[in-house]
Design a protein around this motif. Structure first.
Motif, PDB file in Angstrom:
ATOM      1  N   MET A 145       0.999  -1.179   0.003  1.00  0.00           N
ATOM      2  CA  MET A 145       0.045  -0.014   0.006  1.00  0.00           C
ATOM      3  C   MET A 145       0.783   1.403   0.160  1.00  0.00           C
ATOM      4  SD  MET A 145      -3.090   0.748  -0.269  1.00  0.00           S
ATOM      5  CE  MET A 145      -3.829   2.290  -0.605  1.00  0.00           C
ATOM      6  N   LEU A 146       1.794   0.895   0.928  1.00  0.00           N
ATOM      7  CA  LEU A 146       2.909   2.434   0.774  1.00  0.00           C
ATOM      8  C   LEU A 146       3.515   2.710  -0.830  1.00  0.00           C
ATOM      9  CD1 LEU A 146       4.292   4.468   2.279  1.00  0.00           C
ATOM     10  CD2 LEU A 146       6.315   2.793   2.813  1.00  0.00           C
ATOM     11  N   HIS A 147       3.930   1.536  -1.509  1.00  0.00           N
ATOM     12  CA  HIS A 147       4.506   1.572  -2.804  1.00  0.00           C
ATOM     13  C   HIS A 147       3.216   2.168  -3.621  1.00  0.00           C
ATOM     14  CE1 HIS A 147       7.508  -1.519  -1.919  1.00  0.00           C
ATOM     15  NE2 HIS A 147       7.979  -0.479  -1.487  1.00  0.00           N
ATOM     16  N   HIS A 148       2.116   1.715  -3.442  1.00  0.00           N
ATOM     17  CA  HIS A 148       0.825   2.164  -4.351  1.00  0.00           C
ATOM     18  C   HIS A 148       0.614   3.671  -3.941  1.00  0.00           C
ATOM     19  CE1 HIS A 148      -3.168   2.821  -6.115  1.00  0.00           C
ATOM     20  NE2 HIS A 148      -3.500   3.193  -4.902  1.00  0.00           N
ATOM     21  N   THR A 149       0.658   4.100  -2.726  1.00  0.00           N
ATOM     22  CA  THR A 149       0.602   5.500  -2.384  1.00  0.00           C
ATOM     23  C   THR A 149       1.479   6.424  -2.908  1.00  0.00           C
ATOM     24  OG1 THR A 149      -0.596   4.647  -0.392  1.00  0.00           O
ATOM     25  CG2 THR A 149       0.034   7.104  -0.501  1.00  0.00           C
ATOM     26  N   GLN A 150       2.860   6.118  -3.076  1.00  0.00           N
ATOM     27  CA  GLN A 150       3.688   6.797  -3.640  1.00  0.00           C
ATOM     28  C   GLN A 150       3.927   7.008  -4.990  1.00  0.00           C
ATOM     29  OE1 GLN A 150       6.997   4.380  -2.253  1.00  0.00           O
ATOM     30  NE2 GLN A 150       7.458   5.655  -0.319  1.00  0.00           N
ATOM     31  N   PHE A 155       2.227  10.666  -9.375  1.00  0.00           N
ATOM     32  CA  PHE A 155       1.288  10.746 -10.644  1.00  0.00           C
ATOM     33  C   PHE A 155       0.639  12.133 -10.385  1.00  0.00           C
ATOM     34  CE2 PHE A 155      -2.688  10.099 -12.958  1.00  0.00           C
ATOM     35  CZ  PHE A 155      -2.115  10.091 -14.401  1.00  0.00           C
ATOM     36  N   PHE A 156      -0.137  12.024  -9.320  1.00  0.00           N
ATOM     37  CA  PHE A 156      -1.076  13.302  -8.983  1.00  0.00           C
ATOM     38  C   PHE A 156      -0.257  14.429  -8.918  1.00  0.00           C
ATOM     39  CE2 PHE A 156      -5.370  11.224  -7.300  1.00  0.00           C
ATOM     40  CZ  PHE A 156      -5.501  10.674  -8.519  1.00  0.00           C
ATOM     41  N   GLY A 157       0.787  14.541  -8.228  1.00  0.00           N
ATOM     42  CA  GLY A 157       1.743  15.432  -8.102  1.00  0.00           C
ATOM     43  C   GLY A 157       2.154  16.087  -9.591  1.00  0.00           C
ATOM     44  N   VAL A 158       2.480  15.194 -10.053  1.00  0.00           N
ATOM     45  CA  VAL A 158       2.879  15.550 -11.714  1.00  0.00           C
ATOM     46  C   VAL A 158       1.694  16.398 -12.442  1.00  0.00           C
ATOM     47  CG1 VAL A 158       4.052  15.082 -14.055  1.00  0.00           C
ATOM     48  CG2 VAL A 158       4.825  14.063 -11.778  1.00  0.00           C
ATOM     49  N   GLN A 196     -11.635  17.479 -11.935  1.00  0.00           N
ATOM     50  CA  GLN A 196     -10.649  16.419 -11.744  1.00  0.00           C
ATOM     51  C   GLN A 196     -10.592  16.478 -10.142  1.00  0.00           C
ATOM     52  OE1 GLN A 196      -9.788  14.322 -13.953  1.00  0.00           O
ATOM     53  NE2 GLN A 196     -10.624  15.513 -15.524  1.00  0.00           N
ATOM     54  N   MET A 197     -10.399  17.184  -9.217  1.00  0.00           N
ATOM     55  CA  MET A 197     -10.213  17.179  -7.845  1.00  0.00           C
ATOM     56  C   MET A 197     -11.597  16.714  -7.466  1.00  0.00           C
ATOM     57  SD  MET A 197      -8.338  20.673  -6.980  1.00  0.00           S
ATOM     58  CE  MET A 197      -8.179  20.351  -5.388  1.00  0.00           C
TER      59      MET A 197
END
Length: 602
Positions: A145-150, A155-158, A196-197
């Motif tokens: 889950m940590l890897h998925h969240t990262q 992606f969302f940050g970009v 989108q948000m």
């Protein structure tokens, strides 16, 4: 399923009871109907579904996260049972559940699950929605889950980093340049960001966490607002009002429909408005792609950027919609199709607007240069008008002492010098209006005193014809007046009309050249229509149909070594200024007929 540590078994049902009524697993099995396939419930086939998951753990890891990856699901209720059938826990989430009541405070729907090693549990999951039914369950260990969240945050940050930068950029250019194009662009980008948000639950987490009803309708509202903004931006960027009237009416209609959907989504949320938004989405390629194609055909400068931009968005939205309808399986591309498509879309729009800004700067520089040139021309005209008066005075004085010349020739010389003087005065006046007055002063002066021109048609024609007859006196060319010139006042400036008639006759004389030929002049006064028609027909070389299409354009000259291409252009401009019209007919080796229609002043 993301984790290979938990084996799962799933069954799907059309429930006829609420899960909250069940106290143990045995009671649940007694109430369950016959299982159905997931496909029977997917898409818009059902608004209520029950999923039974059996989780078996053969790993030392006992704590997991159940993720439901469809942000538009409205209500999710999960009840866990141990292997003996005892109720372990109950948790709820979904779009309509207040953010504070979620088990995990995240924009996604996450549920902690404890599965003891070498044991199994059963999860009963009740799903309710007025939208599309989806079953994107995934189970992760804490590390997974940590890897998925990262990855999600990256992606969302970009995406939001780029899109918010473009939003700030659009606001900056709107504040810098103003205008409808940049304002429409800013509001469209704003609608994309908020839509989108809202779709991904980010707005619910950060903007309105305590407003579940607004969260329910917000996505549809902002999608409708996005369609409205896109329609308005398209109309302005492609200038459809001028270049494509039918497309413009279509965009107007879609704007009104989108505005109606935005309001309807607030006052009457339900299946009807959801389906209407779906219909509006399916209309995107039928409206905006043709608009882009027509823009290319009409050579719109923005169309080469607009068309690929809108295609990227439509492809992305189509992938997401097909996933929503259960046609395509959930994947990174289908789940984020709208994000990827909208990112490419606004990027192309921004590149196109950047090119538009460069054009604005180029045009502004060109205006500065043209103003400087006009100023220099005005100065030159002023100097020419001043300097020409000295030789004119000498010519006038000389004409008084030409005793041996006939009265007719002395009158002709005086008339010619008078016409040159009028031209000089006209040049001086135009120089003043372009150089000595500001635009505001010139406009105000024109508004206060712009009297209707009243020129004697007969007097101007007689003066010009006398000059031209003297000019061809010793040639094989004849100027034939077919009827008497009418006594009428026409609505054109005297000097401009004399120059126009002189240009027409000069063209006829040059078309005949040294060959025998005739210029026929006929005039007709129509009191009923309040017009006067002047027709000049020659027997010169004539023009081809291709040349005839170009003649009269500024700078176009035909059959003259030193021609400037200003003669017939000046004639057309003079007539147009007085609400008149010019028509030209010509055939090769037969001659040319020029007809001037002049309004008369009563």
């Amino acid at each position: 399923m993301a984790s290979d540590a938990v084996l799962t078994k799933s069954q799907f049902f059309k429930p006829q009871f609420n899960l909250t009524e069940v106290t143990n697993l045995e009671e649940l099995h007694q109430k369950l109907p016959t299982p159905v396939s997931a496909r029977e419930l997917s898409g818009y086939n059902s608004q209520w579904a029950l999923v039974l998951l059996t989780l078996s753990n053969s790993n030392d890891v006992q704590d997991y996260i159940l993720r439901f990856g469809y942000p538009s699901m409205q209500n999710i209720l999960i009840v866990g049972f141990d292997k003996s059938g005892k109720k372990l826990f109950e948790a709820k989430s979904g779009k309509l559940v207040p953010f504070s009541e979620r088990v995990v405070a995240d924009s996604e729907y996450l549920f902690p699950i404890h599965v003891p090693t070498n044991e199994s549990i059963t999860l009963a999951i009740e799903l309710k929605t007025t939208g599309s039914m989806q079953f994107p369950f995934e189970i992760y260990s804490d590390i997974e889950m940590l890897h998925h969240t990262q990855k999600k945050f990256l992606f969302f940050g970009v995406y939001y980093g780029i899109i918010l930068f473009i939003l700030a950029y659009s606001l900056f250019i709107f504040m810098s340049f103003g205008g409808r194009l940049f304002s429409r662009y800013f509001f469209y980008i704003l609608s994309v960001v908020v839509a989108q948000m809202s779709l991904h639950g980010i707005a619910y987490k950060y903007l309105w966490p305590d407003l579940p009803h607004w969260n329910k309708v917000s996505t549809l509202f902002f999608v409708a607002f996005m369609f409205f903004s896109l329609s308005q931006f398209t109309r302005v960027s492609l200038n459809t009002k001028e270049s494509a009237i039918k497309i413009d009416w279509l965009l107007k209609g879609f704007s009104v429909f989108s505005a109606f959907l935005a309001i309807f989504s607030i006052v009457s949320y339900g299946n009807t408005v959801i389906r209407l938004v779906g219909i509006a989405t399916s209309c995107l390629p039928l409206i905006f792609v043709p608009a882009g194609i027509v823009g290319l055909v009409k050579k719109s400068k923005f169309a080469p950027y607009y068309l690929p931009a809108i295609l990227f968005y439509i492809i992305g939205a189509s992938l997401y919609g097909l996933k929503d309808a259960g046609v395509l399986p959930p994947s990174f591309v289908t789940e984020n199709g709208i994000l990827l498509g909208s990112l490419l879309e606004v990027s192309f729009f921004s590149i196109g607007l950047g090119a538009h800004i460069r054009d604005l700067k180029f045009n502004a520089d060109r205006v500065v240069i043209e103003n400087k040139i006009h100023s220099e021309i005005a100065n030159l005209a002023t100097q020419m008008a001043h300097d020409i008066r000295s030789p004119l005075s000498a010519l006038n004085l000389l004409s008084d002492h030409l005793q041996e010349a006939s009265d007719e020739k002395r009158d002709l010389l005086k008339g010619s010098t008078q016409r040159i003087n009028e031209i000089a005065n006209s040049m001086l006046q135009k120089a003043k209006s372009k150089n000595l007055f500001t635009l505001q002063e010139a406009a105000a002066d024109s508004a206060k005193s712009s009297p209707v021109a009243r020129t004697s048609f007969k007097e101007v024609c007689e003066n010009v014809l006398s000059e031209k007859m003297l000019l061809v006196e010793n040639s094989q060319l004849q100027i034939c007046l077919l009827n008497s010139l009418p006594e009428a006042l026409v609505r054109v400036d005297a000097a401009d009309f004399a120059r126009a008639l002189s240009n027409i006759l000069n063209n006829s004389i040059e078309a005949i050249g040294n060959n025998p030929g005739t210029i026929f002049i006929k005039s007709d006064l129509n009191l009923k229509e309040q017009t006067l028609t002047l027709e000049v027909r020659d027997t010169g070389v004539g023009m081809s149909s291709e040349t005839l299409r170009k003649v009269g354009a500024k700078g176009f000259t035909f059959g003259k070594t030193n021609g400037t291409g200003l003669g017939l252009h000046q004639v057309r401009a003079t007539l147009k200024k007085g609400d008149g019209r010019l028509s030209i007919q010509s055939k090769v080796n037969e001659g040319t007929t020029i007809t001037c229609l002049l309004p008369i002043v009563t």
